[in-house]
Each structure stands twice: as C-alpha cells, then as structure tokens.
Design a protein around this motif. Structure first.
Motif, PDB file in Angstrom:
ATOM      1  N   ALA A   1      53.610  74.147  56.231  1.00 24.51           N
ATOM      2  CA  ALA A   1      54.108  73.324  57.334  1.00 24.51           C
ATOM      3  C   ALA A   1      55.630  73.170  57.272  1.00 24.51           C
ATOM      4  CB  ALA A   1      53.443  71.955  57.294  1.00 24.51           C
ATOM      5  N   GLY A   2      56.228  73.704  56.250  1.00 31.42           N
ATOM      6  CA  GLY A   2      57.677  73.582  56.092  1.00 31.42           C
ATOM      7  C   GLY A   2      58.119  72.168  55.771  1.00 31.42           C
ATOM      8  N   ALA A   3      57.239  71.407  55.133  1.00 34.36           N
ATOM      9  CA  ALA A   3      57.543  70.005  54.831  1.00 34.36           C
ATOM     10  C   ALA A   3      58.574  69.906  53.701  1.00 34.36           C
ATOM     11  CB  ALA A   3      56.272  69.281  54.438  1.00 34.36           C
ATOM     12  N   ARG A   4      59.366  68.874  53.779  1.00 31.79           N
ATOM     13  CA  ARG A   4      60.340  68.629  52.719  1.00 31.79           C
ATOM     14  C   ARG A   4      59.750  67.738  51.633  1.00 31.79           C
ATOM     15  NH1 ARG A   4      65.710  68.116  54.496  1.00 31.79           N
ATOM     16  NH2 ARG A   4      66.070  67.417  52.362  1.00 31.79           N
ATOM     17  N   ARG A   5      58.799  66.906  52.053  1.00 29.10           N
ATOM     18  CA  ARG A   5      58.261  65.918  51.132  1.00 29.10           C
ATOM     19  C   ARG A   5      56.873  65.501  51.599  1.00 29.10           C
ATOM     20  NH1 ARG A   5      58.786  60.490  49.963  1.00 29.10           N
ATOM     21  NH2 ARG A   5      59.675  59.957  51.970  1.00 29.10           N
TER      22      ARG A   5
ATOM     23  N   PHE B   1      34.081  65.368  47.460  1.00 30.70           N
ATOM     24  CA  PHE B   1      35.416  64.951  47.075  1.00 30.70           C
ATOM     25  C   PHE B   1      36.362  65.906  47.771  1.00 30.70           C
ATOM     26  CE2 PHE B   1      39.234  64.810  44.588  1.00 30.70           C
ATOM     27  CZ  PHE B   1      39.366  63.458  44.373  1.00 30.70           C
ATOM     28  N   ARG B   2      37.141  65.412  48.685  1.00 33.00           N
ATOM     29  CA  ARG B   2      38.000  66.337  49.428  1.00 33.00           C
ATOM     30  C   ARG B   2      39.274  65.666  49.929  1.00 33.00           C
ATOM     31  NH1 ARG B   2      33.921  64.834  53.129  1.00 33.00           N
ATOM     32  NH2 ARG B   2      34.827  63.912  54.997  1.00 33.00           N
ATOM     33  N   VAL B   3      40.226  66.511  50.246  1.00 32.71           N
ATOM     34  CA  VAL B   3      41.456  66.044  50.870  1.00 32.71           C
ATOM     35  C   VAL B   3      41.216  66.016  52.361  1.00 32.71           C
ATOM     36  CG1 VAL B   3      43.898  66.539  51.298  1.00 32.71           C
ATOM     37  CG2 VAL B   3      42.882  67.061  49.064  1.00 32.71           C
ATOM     38  N   GLU B   4      41.362  64.849  52.980  1.00 26.66           N
ATOM     39  CA  GLU B   4      41.087  64.745  54.400  1.00 26.66           C
ATOM     40  C   GLU B   4      42.325  65.041  55.240  1.00 26.66           C
ATOM     41  OE1 GLU B   4      37.964  62.220  56.574  1.00 26.66           O
ATOM     42  OE2 GLU B   4      39.655  60.906  56.195  1.00 26.66           O
ATOM     43  N   SER B   5      43.455  64.473  54.864  1.00 27.45           N
ATOM     44  CA  SER B   5      44.680  64.763  55.598  1.00 27.45           C
ATOM     45  C   SER B   5      45.893  64.469  54.718  1.00 27.45           C
ATOM     46  CB  SER B   5      44.745  63.936  56.899  1.00 27.45           C
ATOM     47  OG  SER B   5      44.753  62.567  56.579  1.00 27.45           O
ATOM     48  N   ILE B   6      46.995  65.015  55.173  1.00 24.96           N
ATOM     49  CA  ILE B   6      48.239  64.877  54.417  1.00 24.96           C
ATOM     50  C   ILE B   6      49.333  64.445  55.374  1.00 24.96           C
ATOM     51  CG2 ILE B   6      49.912  66.116  52.993  1.00 24.96           C
ATOM     52  CD1 ILE B   6      47.669  68.231  52.571  1.00 24.96           C
ATOM     53  N   GLU B   7      50.133  63.492  54.934  1.00 23.16           N
ATOM     54  CA  GLU B   7      51.248  63.042  55.753  1.00 23.16           C
ATOM     55  C   GLU B   7      52.527  63.574  55.116  1.00 23.16           C
ATOM     56  OE1 GLU B   7      53.149  58.753  56.885  1.00 23.16           O
ATOM     57  OE2 GLU B   7      50.983  58.835  56.555  1.00 23.16           O
ATOM     58  N   VAL B   8      53.331  64.279  55.893  1.00 17.69           N
ATOM     59  CA  VAL B   8      54.529  64.891  55.324  1.00 17.69           C
ATOM     60  C   VAL B   8      55.785  64.483  56.094  1.00 17.69           C
ATOM     61  CG1 VAL B   8      53.268  66.900  54.473  1.00 17.69           C
ATOM     62  CG2 VAL B   8      54.336  66.980  56.741  1.00 17.69           C
ATOM     63  N   ALA B   9      56.907  64.653  55.441  1.00 15.10           N
ATOM     64  CA  ALA B   9      58.197  64.455  56.090  1.00 15.10           C
ATOM     65  C   ALA B   9      58.830  65.819  56.293  1.00 15.10           C
ATOM     66  CB  ALA B   9      59.092  63.558  55.247  1.00 15.10           C
ATOM     67  N   GLU B  10      59.301  66.082  57.496  1.00 12.16           N
ATOM     68  CA  GLU B  10      59.866  67.404  57.759  1.00 12.16           C
ATOM     69  C   GLU B  10      61.364  67.450  57.591  1.00 12.16           C
ATOM     70  OE1 GLU B  10      58.066  68.323  61.524  1.00 12.16           O
ATOM     71  OE2 GLU B  10      56.124  68.345  60.512  1.00 12.16           O
ATOM     72  N   SER B  11      61.953  66.285  57.421  1.00  9.15           N
ATOM     73  CA  SER B  11      63.403  66.310  57.189  1.00  9.15           C
ATOM     74  C   SER B  11      63.782  65.260  56.173  1.00  9.15           C
ATOM     75  CB  SER B  11      64.142  66.064  58.505  1.00  9.15           C
ATOM     76  OG  SER B  11      63.708  64.835  59.048  1.00  9.15           O
TER      77      SER B  11
ATOM     78  N   LEU C   1      56.929  68.595  45.617  1.00  5.87           N
ATOM     79  CA  LEU C   1      57.076  67.932  46.921  1.00  5.87           C
ATOM     80  C   LEU C   1      56.238  66.669  47.016  1.00  5.87           C
ATOM     81  CD1 LEU C   1      56.815  70.885  49.501  1.00  5.87           C
ATOM     82  CD2 LEU C   1      58.885  69.735  48.713  1.00  5.87           C
ATOM     83  N   ALA C   2      55.233  66.603  46.175  1.00  6.45           N
ATOM     84  CA  ALA C   2      54.286  65.479  46.263  1.00  6.45           C
ATOM     85  C   ALA C   2      54.647  64.312  45.344  1.00  6.45           C
ATOM     86  CB  ALA C   2      52.882  65.959  45.943  1.00  6.45           C
ATOM     87  N   GLU C   3      55.776  64.439  44.668  1.00  5.11           N
ATOM     88  CA  GLU C   3      56.155  63.341  43.766  1.00  5.11           C
ATOM     89  C   GLU C   3      56.278  62.046  44.574  1.00  5.11           C
ATOM     90  OE1 GLU C   3      59.630  64.115  41.438  1.00  5.11           O
ATOM     91  OE2 GLU C   3      59.170  62.492  40.047  1.00  5.11           O
ATOM     92  N   ASN C   4      55.708  60.969  44.041  1.00 10.96           N
ATOM     93  CA  ASN C   4      55.721  59.642  44.669  1.00 10.96           C
ATOM     94  C   ASN C   4      54.898  59.539  45.951  1.00 10.96           C
ATOM     95  OD1 ASN C   4      57.432  58.556  42.658  1.00 10.96           O
ATOM     96  ND2 ASN C   4      59.229  59.361  43.730  1.00 10.96           N
ATOM     97  N   ALA C   5      54.119  60.538  46.254  1.00 13.76           N
ATOM     98  CA  ALA C   5      53.235  60.425  47.420  1.00 13.76           C
ATOM     99  C   ALA C   5      52.192  59.345  47.155  1.00 13.76           C
ATOM    100  CB  ALA C   5      52.545  61.758  47.695  1.00 13.76           C
ATOM    101  N   ALA C   6      51.805  58.653  48.228  1.00 13.90           N
ATOM    102  CA  ALA C   6      50.771  57.622  48.096  1.00 13.90           C
ATOM    103  C   ALA C   6      49.399  58.266  48.241  1.00 13.90           C
ATOM    104  CB  ALA C   6      50.968  56.561  49.177  1.00 13.90           C
ATOM    105  N   LEU C   7      48.498  57.911  47.368  1.00 18.16           N
ATOM    106  CA  LEU C   7      47.111  58.380  47.492  1.00 18.16           C
ATOM    107  C   LEU C   7      46.311  57.292  48.182  1.00 18.16           C
ATOM    108  CD1 LEU C   7      46.379  59.959  43.984  1.00 18.16           C
ATOM    109  CD2 LEU C   7      47.241  61.065  46.046  1.00 18.16           C
ATOM    110  N   ARG C   8      45.625  57.665  49.273  1.00 12.58           N
ATOM    111  CA  ARG C   8      44.789  56.694  49.969  1.00 12.58           C
ATOM    112  C   ARG C   8      43.347  57.159  49.846  1.00 12.58           C
ATOM    113  NH1 ARG C   8      49.198  56.349  54.623  1.00 12.58           N
ATOM    114  NH2 ARG C   8      48.186  58.244  55.332  1.00 12.58           N
TER     115      ARG C   8
END
Ligand SMILES: [Zn+2]
Length: 120
Positions: A25-29, A110-120, A60-67
């Motif tokens: 997705a070209g995400a930065r974070r 057990f699965r990943v449902e969605s991911i929220e990313v920052a593009e900039s 890129l996933a450092e400090n990401a919140a797990l929900r």
C-alpha cells in the motif's frame, strides 16, 4: 513469565502479513492492527502484545496499536437442536437439555482483520 512458542510464531505471522500489506500500500507507518481471536484459540492478548512490541521494533509497525476482537465459539446440541455461544472452558453438556452430544464450531480462528496505515 511463561514463553509459549506458539504465540511467538503466531505474532510473527501477524507482523509478516501486516508489513507485507503495508509495503504494497506504500504506507509509511502502521497505526493500528485489528485482530480477531477465537475464544477457544488459547491466545492471550497480553502475550501477543508483548511479542508484538518486541518483534516490531525498527519496522513500519513499531508502536502500532493492537485491537483485539474476541469471537465466541458456537456449540450445537444434537439432542435438542439448540445453538449457544460458548467460551472457554466449554461446558461438557448442553445448557438447555443437559445432553452430552455437542458439536463445537468456530472460536478457534485467529486472523488479521484490517490494518490502519499512515501514507505520509
Ligand atoms: Zn440440548
């Protein structure tokens, strides 16, 4: 602290899937990851969070919140035809008729449902 190899491997899997998707997705974070955990999967939120914090360092996933979203198991009774939501530990008998011929479905995923990313 009890180390379970299973949770470590599963958490590594989550991270791999997430980083792959973020790269495409070209995400930065990565800001947050939504996870679905079956009630019977035996996964503990805190353990996953612990491993995730450790494994995601310098990615890129450092400090990401797990929900976490817990998904119940469904127990079906062969005797009365009832269906019930169940969580661990499972009752060995039907809560409606006391029958012991039960079939359990779901609750182990057990699965990943969605991911929220920052593009900039
Ligand atoms: Zn029953």
């Amino acid at each position: 602290m009890i180390i379970t190899v299973h949770e470590l491997a599963v958490t590594q899997g989550i991270l791999d899937v997430t980083l792959d998707a973020a790269n495409k997705a070209g995400a930065r974070r990565i800001i947050a990851i939504d996870l679905v955990i079956g009630e019977l999967s035996g996964m503990v939120d805190d353990s996953i969070q612990f491993y995730f914090d450790f494994l995601s360092r310098d990615t890129l996933a450092e400090n990401a919140a797990l929900r976490f979203r817990r998904e119940p198991a469904i127990v079906g009774c062969w005797d009365c035809g009832g269906k019930f939501e169940a969580s661990a530990p499972l009752s060995p008998v039907c809560p409606q008729c006391g029958g012991a011929r039960l079939q359990v479905t779901g609750g182990r995923e057990f699965r990943v449902e969605s991911i929220e990313v920052a593009e900039s």
